[in-house]
Design an enzyme around this catalytic site. Structure first.
Site, mmCIF file in Angstrom:
data_model
loop_
_atom_site.group_PDB
_atom_site.id
_atom_site.type_symbol
_atom_site.label_atom_id
_atom_site.label_comp_id
_atom_site.label_asym_id
_atom_site.label_seq_id
_atom_site.Cartn_x
_atom_site.Cartn_y
_atom_site.Cartn_z
ATOM 1 N N CYS B 106 0.841 -1.185 0.000
ATOM 2 C CA CYS B 106 0.000 0.000 0.000
ATOM 3 C C CYS B 106 0.879 1.239 0.000
ATOM 4 C CB CYS B 106 -0.967 0.009 1.188
ATOM 5 S SG CYS B 106 -0.166 0.137 2.781
ATOM 6 N N CYS B 109 3.771 1.585 2.297
ATOM 7 C CA CYS B 109 5.000 0.869 1.950
ATOM 8 C C CYS B 109 5.901 1.775 1.119
ATOM 9 C CB CYS B 109 4.686 -0.388 1.151
ATOM 10 S SG CYS B 109 3.899 -1.678 2.111
ATOM 11 N N ASP B 512 -8.016 -24.110 -14.624
ATOM 12 C CA ASP B 512 -6.904 -24.798 -13.985
ATOM 13 C C ASP B 512 -7.452 -25.353 -12.668
ATOM 14 O OD1 ASP B 512 -4.255 -25.444 -13.139
ATOM 15 O OD2 ASP B 512 -4.330 -23.647 -11.898
ATOM 16 N N ASP B 704 -3.695 -19.711 -12.398
ATOM 17 C CA ASP B 704 -2.914 -18.916 -11.450
ATOM 18 C C ASP B 704 -1.432 -19.231 -11.496
ATOM 19 O OD1 ASP B 704 -3.158 -21.505 -10.286
ATOM 20 O OD2 ASP B 704 -2.489 -20.629 -8.392
ATOM 21 N N ASP B 708 0.287 -22.117 -16.204
ATOM 22 C CA ASP B 708 -0.927 -21.669 -16.903
ATOM 23 C C ASP B 708 -0.668 -20.472 -17.809
ATOM 24 O OD1 ASP B 708 -2.499 -23.523 -15.486
ATOM 25 O OD2 ASP B 708 -2.540 -22.170 -13.770
#
Lengths: 62, 833
Positions: B106, B109, B512, B704, B708
């Site tokens: 965020c 950071c 997947d 993910d 993939d």
């Protein structure tokens, strides 16, 4: 009418000045990060890393 | 902002381990944290005087890495070879480095990183790009130290990875800056042009004298010129490109409209013609650019393939020298035949075979296999997989660009480049429209040149203005921009706007399994315990031992037992076999059957063990088996409803997984999916996709993992799960930020609604054309009516587009999602930056 003749060049000059200022700001990274600067006013004292030896203060757990 | 729930780590927000918590002192107050890493990070942040971070942040931090590893990592960057690869020299004795920062979540950071790194000696500027999770650090060539930067970031709880200097030419930053300038010029120009136009309109009523009128026309020309020649340049470039490719794309009518209206107005201003439309043309360019700007922002929020590759493979490897000592080298220095030491928890740096020792490897991200696999001497290890328990010695076989991981990235890039450009409905319509307008203009010119050549030019101009390419050219961008905005607010990030149409028209969905349908985390499926021992007690005993290991199965057991720890003594971890220890005065062993029952590491006995215990985790004491645990994958929340909704909506749902057939079949059966394929390599997944597509199907692919990525890149619509790998996110057209599959159902509803609105808009533009163009061709339309009609039809198109996301279809899907949403903390954690 005379007022318009005077004011129109002024408005165009301001427009050009504004555009130049904006281009300068973009080229100098002023718009690269739109999120972090929003936090600056929330800092306690804005001292940042300079406050190395500052007395411990509460980190604010609200 | 308090992002921390009770009983969770002060720094990273993960659940505290049972027992005496580690505590960190921040700002003089002691807070519980989950591990020494988080304590070190919290206290380091406090020592830098940056404890404000905890007050400013809106997302919990990433679990901090182990301090010892951080120091190790940082030291490696002191190697001149590594530094040369990452640092770029600038003039004036300065240099810069681009660092990929993991765990940047965020704005706080970014703040923390800018402060912490900015205070290092030699650093002159730090620019953090939260969306791309990159920091660009500029400093003095002689004093800027790469190890210090990596160390500071690592100690603050981030994983820092200096990127190859080649990626320093940040194409995205340049693109974003130019786009912003173009938008600003168009915005300024449009506002000014409208002011002058307003003066002209009032002047027409009040009988303005010709000199004043011409002055305002010239002013309009002055402000519209930069808008057309600077801001609208991308449209002209796009039109030129599609004409060169002998197509009439969306940019052609836009470029045509801008050029014609501007040219006609300029002629009118200079020669004193009928009317000027500088306000319309500037506003038109501004609206289109605004849409493109939003698209670009969405695209920039996902990572780039180059970063994704850098994040998935380690930067360094421990090469074993001739005398057996370890030398830390950059991963790109490895050559086939090198022997490499891979520590516990480290990522494998190159493809190779195990050349000493045994290990358990988590290949979930590379191959889709959810359960960690035992690898023995001679077994193949793939770069990018994680060694769960080690250490192990690896003999490198393929390194650098030849590893399986790099091959997958290349495959993904190629699949994306060769994605068949199905002519989008919008483009086809645009082509028809342009052809029609040009034909009408030609007929008008021909007709008038026969009747009255003097009026031909004015009539052709009227036809072109009244035909109103504006409303038409705005129809698609207005609807798509609105749809992107609506979806983004529901935490569905559309990276490629073309996906909207493909999504609505899709006939097949390929899913997947691991990470998409099922949780990669393993949960305890069934626990069988000896008579007289209840489930909870067995779990508590096993957990007492399991806490000592980082093996995924052991972690699942520890998590399953929850709180109320039972102390264990004399705990010993036998790598690759199990854990033993004394709990409550009894000697217990937890591990695979042979180890737990015999208490010996000798694998020769394995054959004598009941095969029913195969693959199970066994808890035994000296009298025999106490309990057995089996791990199973859990179907992720929202998946069941999403699959059911997809099937109901008439798409063919299938599973394509890299995992073993039995596990895929089980999940497919559980979800009621009839078509599935297992044990597929990334190439095989892509091949299946292509054969589906050859049969005329339009395919949505959801995944993910790294494996993939080619599938996502090659599908009509690639949908990446937000919590998945960077590579998958960089390859997808749509990212489900909340990582919930029901987002896909919602996105499809919005996409279908968008297409309906688009069709309405197009019909409207067409109807207007049919009514007004013949009148204009015959010379019956006065200039003010043409201008008013043009503005009104553009406005109608934009207002209609705003209805997207408000109709019932969209709202029903939102309600369903809100009802099924998990704990807010989890949702927030999954979001990028």
């Amino acid at each position: 009418m005379n007022a318009i003749v005077a004011l129109i060049p002024v408005s165009i000059a301001l427009l050009i000045a504004g555009a130049i200022a904006f281009f300068w700001a973009v080229d100098h990274g002023q718009f690269d990060d739109m999120e972090t600067p929003g936090l600056l006013p929330l800092e306690d004292d804005g001292a940042g890393p300079a406050a190395h030896n500052a007395p411990p203060r509460c980190a604010g757990r609200e | 902002m308090n992002v921390r729930a009770e009983g969770s780590c002060w720094h990273c927000g993960e659940a505290l381990p049972p027992g005496d918590a580690v505590r960190a002192v921040v700002g003089g107050v002691s807070h519980p944290v989950c591990c020494p890493g988080c304590r070190a990070a919290a206290e380091w942040i406090d020592a830098l005087g940056l404890a404000d971070y905890y007050r400013l942040r809106s997302e919990a931090a990433m679990r901090a890495p182990d301090p010892a590893r951080v120091a190790d990592d940082a030291a490696a960057w002191a190697r001149p070879e590594a530094a040369r690869q990452a640092l770029r020299e600038l003039d004036g004795g300065r240099c810069e480095v681009l660092v990929a920062v993991d765990g940047l979540r965020c704005a706080a950071c970014s703040w923390l990183i800018e402060r912490a790194v900015g205070a290092l000696p030699g650093v002159t500027s730090v620019e953090v790009n939260a969306a791309a999770r990159r920091a660009r650090i500029t400093g003095d060539r002689d004093t800027l130290a790469l190890p210090a930067i990596v160390d500071t970031l690592g100690r603050a709880g981030y994983r820092a990875l200096p990127l190859d200097a080649q990626v320093l030419d940040d194409a995205r930053r340049r693109e974003a800056r130019v786009a912003m300038k173009r938008l600003a010029v168009a915005g300024f120009g449009a506002m000014q042009a409208m002011m002058y136009a307003a003066a002209l309109y009032f002047g027409a009523v009040e009988r303005m004298d010709a000199v004043t009128r011409d002055l305002f026309r010239w002013l309009g020309l002055l402000v519209a010129t930069p808008v057309v020649f600077y801001s609208a340049r991308p449209f002209f470039a796009g039109a030129r490109r599609s004409l060169a490719a002998r197509r009439l794309g969306m940019d052609v009518p836009v470029a045509l409209a801008v050029a014609l209206i501007y040219a006609a107005s300029a002629v009118a201003a200079i020669r004193g013609g009928a009317d000027v439309y500088f306000d319309s043309v500037s506003m038109f360019v501004f609206l289109l650019l605004a849409g493109r700007y939003l698209e670009m922002r969405a695209r920039h929020r996902t990572g780039e393939l180059a970063d994704a590759l850098a994040r998935s493979s380690p930067a360094f490897a421990d090469r074993i020298a001739g005398d057996g000592s370890l030398v830390r080298v950059a991963a790109f220095e490895l050559r086939p035949g090198d022997r490499v030491h891979v520590a516990e928890g480290a990522t494998v740096p190159a493809d190779g075979v195990v050349a000493g020792g045994e290990c358990t490897v988590d290949e979930a991200l590379v191959s889709g296999e959810p359960v960690a696999i035992r690898k023995r001497e001679g077994d193949v290890l793939l770069a990018g997989s994680i060694v769960v328990d080690g250490p192990v010695r690896l003999e490198a076989r393929r390194t650098g660009a030849e590893t399986m991981l790099s091959a997958i990235v290349t495959l993904a890039a190629r699949a994306a480049a060769s994605k068949p450009q199905l002519a989008q409905e919008g483009e086809r319509a645009a082509a028809r429209f342009v052809a029609r307008v040009l034909a009408l203009a030609a007929i008008t010119a021909l007709g008038w040149s026969l009747v009255d050549p003097a009026r031909a030019f004015a009539a052709v101009l009227a036809v072109l203005v009244v035909a109103c390419p504006c409303a038409f050219a705005l129809a698609v961008p207005a609807a798509v921009t609105r749809a992107l905005g609506v979806l983004a607010r529901r935490r569905i990030l559309v990276v490629n706007p073309d996906a909207i149409e493909a999504l609505a028209h899709a006939t097949h969905v390929v899913l997947d399994k691991t990470g998409t349908l099922t949780e990669s985390r393993i949960t305890l499926d069934d626990v069988h315990s000896r008579a007289g021992v209840d489930r909870a007690a067995a779990l508590a005993l096993a957990a007492a031992l399991a806490r000592a290991s980082s093996h995924p199965l052991a972690r699942a057991v520890a998590a399953g037992a929850g709180r109320g720890p039972v102390p264990a003594a004399e705990v010993r971890v036998d790598a690759g076999a199990g854990i033993s220890g004394v709990v409550g005065g009894r000697r217990l062993r937890l591990g695979h059957a042979a180890y737990a029952i015999s208490g010996e590491l000798d694998r020769a006995q394995a054959g004598t063990i009941d095969t029913a215990l195969d693959g199970a985790l066994v808890l035994a004491d000296d009298d025999g088996v106490v309990a057995t645990f089996r791990a199973a994958e859990e179907v992720r929340p929202g998946v069941r409803e999403a699959v059911a909704a997809l099937v109901r909506s008439g798409v063919v749902v299938s599973i394509a997984s890299g995992d073993a057939l039995s596990r895929v079949a089980k999940i497919a059966h559980e979800l009621g999916i009839e078509r599935f394929a297992a044990a597929l390599t990334p190439q095989a997944k892509l091949a299946r996709l292509e054969s589906l597509r050859a049969g005329g199907a339009r395919v949505i692919a959801v995944g993910d993992g790294i494996n993939d990525a080619p599938l996502l890149a090659g599908a009509d619509v690639g949908v990446a799960i937000g919590s998945g790998t960077d590579l998958a996110r960089a390859s997808g057209d749509i990212v489900l930020v909340d990582s919930r599959l029901d987002g896909l159902v919602e996105a499809r509803a919005v996409a279908q609604h968008t297409l309906a609105i688009l069709a309405q808009n197009r019909r409207w533009a067409l109807g207007w054309n049919f009514a007004a163009v013949p009148l204009a061709a015959l010379g019956f339309v006065p200039p003010w009516a043409a201008a008013a009609g043009m503005s009104a039809s553009s406005l109608a198109v934009v207002l209609n587009a705003l209805r997207i996301g408000r109709a019932n279809g969209g709202r029903a899907a939102t309600g369903q999602l809100a009802a099924g949403r998990g704990p807010p903390g989890l949702a927030a954690k999954a979001s990028p930056a």
